[in-house]
Design an enzyme around this catalytic site. Structure first.
Site, short mmCIF file in Angstrom:
data_model
loop_
_atom_site.label_atom_id
_atom_site.label_comp_id
_atom_site.label_asym_id
_atom_site.label_seq_id
_atom_site.Cartn_x
_atom_site.Cartn_y
_atom_site.Cartn_z
N GLU A 211 50.47 27.11 -28.14
CA GLU A 211 50.62 27.05 -26.66
C GLU A 211 50.73 28.17 -25.98
OE1 GLU A 211 50.52 24.03 -25.03
OE2 GLU A 211 50.45 22.65 -26.76
N CYS A 245 54.05 29.43 -17.55
CA CYS A 245 53.04 29.27 -18.14
C CYS A 245 51.83 28.83 -17.37
CB CYS A 245 52.92 29.02 -19.33
SG CYS A 245 53.19 27.13 -19.66
#
Ligand code: NAD
Length: 460
Positions: A211, A245
């Site tokens: 991720e 993010c």
């Protein structure tokens, strides 16, 4: 090799081999205990997040704690369905047979997590890993030390060390841990470290979820409703001080509405955090001095439209808008991961394509437009992790939308059932009776090949 680490990992191997984690009711009981323990420690978690990142209790609850409760709820509600052996239709070639798929845990899993949502990003993958029957060794970030400490407290209260264990430390300890053989590695963090993790994992052919991050473009066309657009962009960008993010990294705006949008963005920042965000309890802080110095270097000699005030001692960085003429700026070389929002104009929508392609395979892509059909066409024509039309970040709130990157922004998906799937090997097998054994597949084929060909054509 570190002996303490070795004994922790050996203990987890023995634990998995003892098959304790295979018992579904045991997994359920532990997930329930985990929820209870989080509830008991809610205030301490919020305090830790406040000390580490200046998060308000409201923000911590919404973006970290509630998220985790929800993931536990989904796992508890569905786990029995997820683990059920599933019969699938047999193939004519195998007649007669009964065919099945069963979800089995990988085994000993390693989780390495970052500092920006240090509670949620550590616990959410763990919920699915435990629900699927894996052991977990969690290495949280060395930057969010207070949250790492509370994670350790909660997890060591709920789980035996053999099932779940927190090991704290920075890159050195992470590198040591990566030398061991894992059955699955779940990594959340930067692209550079993601590459190191993938390389280490490859040595043992260990499957990985990565991720990662990247530069997320956010396009605003001339039809967009500017007030609500500004509201949703400011929320997505400046929550957690831009350290998200999937926050929009930069805006690509139709020049016809650019100046109006900039006014709305400024108004919205003031409405959300006041004239002096440094005094607002709702506005967070940058994780460390090192990070704030890096962010400050990015706005040197830039055309600042709003903000730009910094207090290094207080780890404060004002929400900042910067106007750019081209992509050569240092702001456009790497993911910003802070409260700086570059704004680039376009005259012709065809120019947008060049911007998107330059930062290809982002973790998120956003477009604001009244023309939903156009928005769909746009999103469907580029590869990216996840995205939204007329909003930012919020796709994360639907557990039925698998979350993860593609290419540079990572591999693998999680949230809701996807997390369970990530940590499960779906093992197929079939079962045949012994009383019948059609001779067709056995040589010699000489007298049956024509019939076999006809049969195969029929079922192809
Ligand atoms: P990072 O890569 O520096 O660190 C992440 C974790 O990796 C930490 O636990 C760290 O100790 C560990 N680590 C550092 N060096 C290592 C090494 N050599 N070997 C093994 N592990 C090592 O990332 P960060 O600064 O903590 O987080 C910010 C980055 O994470 C940003 O790029 C952001 O986009 C990304 N991120 C992605 C997601 C997502 O879901 N895709 C979520 C949050 C953050």
């Amino acid at each position: 090799m570190d002996n303490t680490l070795k004994s922790i990992i050996d203990n987890q191997k023995d634990y998995f081999n003892s098959k304790k984690t295979i018992d579904i009711n045991f997994r359920i009981a532990l997930l329930k205990n985990l929820k209870k323990e989080i509830e008991l420690n809610e205030k301490d978690i919020e305090n830790a997040l406040n000390v580490d990142l200046g998060k308000s209790s409201g923000e911590s609850y919404l973006t970290e704690i509630a998220f985790v409760y929800f993931e536990i709820k989904i796992a508890l509600k569905n786990i029995k369905k997820w683990v059920k052996r599933k019969p699938v239709r047999s193939s004519l070639l195998n007649f007669p047979s009964s065919d099945y798929i069963i979800a089995e845990p990988y085994g000993n899993t390693l989780h390495i997590s970052p500092w920006n949502y240090p509670f949620q990003l550590a616990i959410a993958p763990l919920i699915g890993a435990v629900a699927a029957g894996n052991t977990v060794l969690l290495k949280p970030s060395e930057y969010s030390v207070n949250t790492s400490a509370i994670l350790n407290k909660i997890l060591s209260k709920v789980f035996d060390d053999g099932f779940v264990k927190v090991v704290q430390g920075g890159p050195e300890i992470a590198s040591e841990i990566l030398k061991f053989k894992w059955d699955y590695i779940f990594f959340t963090g930067s692209v550079n470290v993601g590459k190191i993790v993938a390389k280490e994992a490859a040595k043992n052919l260990t499957p990985v979820t990565l991720e990662l991050g990247g530069k997320n473009p956010c396009v605003i066309d001339k039809t967009a409703s500017l007030k609500v657009t500004a509201k949703r962009i400011v929320w997505g960008k400046f929550t957690n001080c831009g350290q998200t993010c999937i926050a929009p990294d930069f805006l690509i705006v139709d020049n016809k509405i650019k100046s109006k949008l900039i006014i709305e963005l400024k108004n919205q920042i003031i409405k959300t955090y006041g004239e002096k965000p440094i005094e607002s309890v709702e506005y967070g802080r940058i994780i460390s001095e090192k990070h704030i110095k890096y962010l400050s270097s990015l706005i040197e000699n830039q055309k600042i439209l709003y903000g730009g005030n910094i207090d290094i001692d207080k780890k404060y960085f004002q929400p900042t808008l910067v106007e750019l003429d081209n992509l050569d700026s240092k702001l456009m070389q790497n993911e910003i991961f802070g409260p700086i929002l570059p704004i680039i104009g376009y005259d012709d929508f065809n120019e947008v394509d060049e911007f998107i392609k330059k930062y290809s395979h982002p973790l998120a892509l956003y477009i604001f437009t009244k023309n939903i059909a156009f928005g769909r066409k746009f999103l469907e024509s580029y590869p990216f992790g996840g995205g939204a039309i007329n909003d930012t970040v919020i796709h994360i709130a639907n557990d039925r939308l698998p979350f993860g990157g593609i290419g540079q922004s990572g591999m693998g998906k999680y949230h809701g059932e996807s997390t369970f799937k990530t940590f499960s090997h779906f093992k197929p097998y079939l079962s045949k009776p012994l009383w019948i054994d059609p001779p067709l597949r056995y040589p010699p084929f000489k007298n049956k090949i024509n019939f076999l060909k006809k049969l195969l054509k029929l079922i192809q």
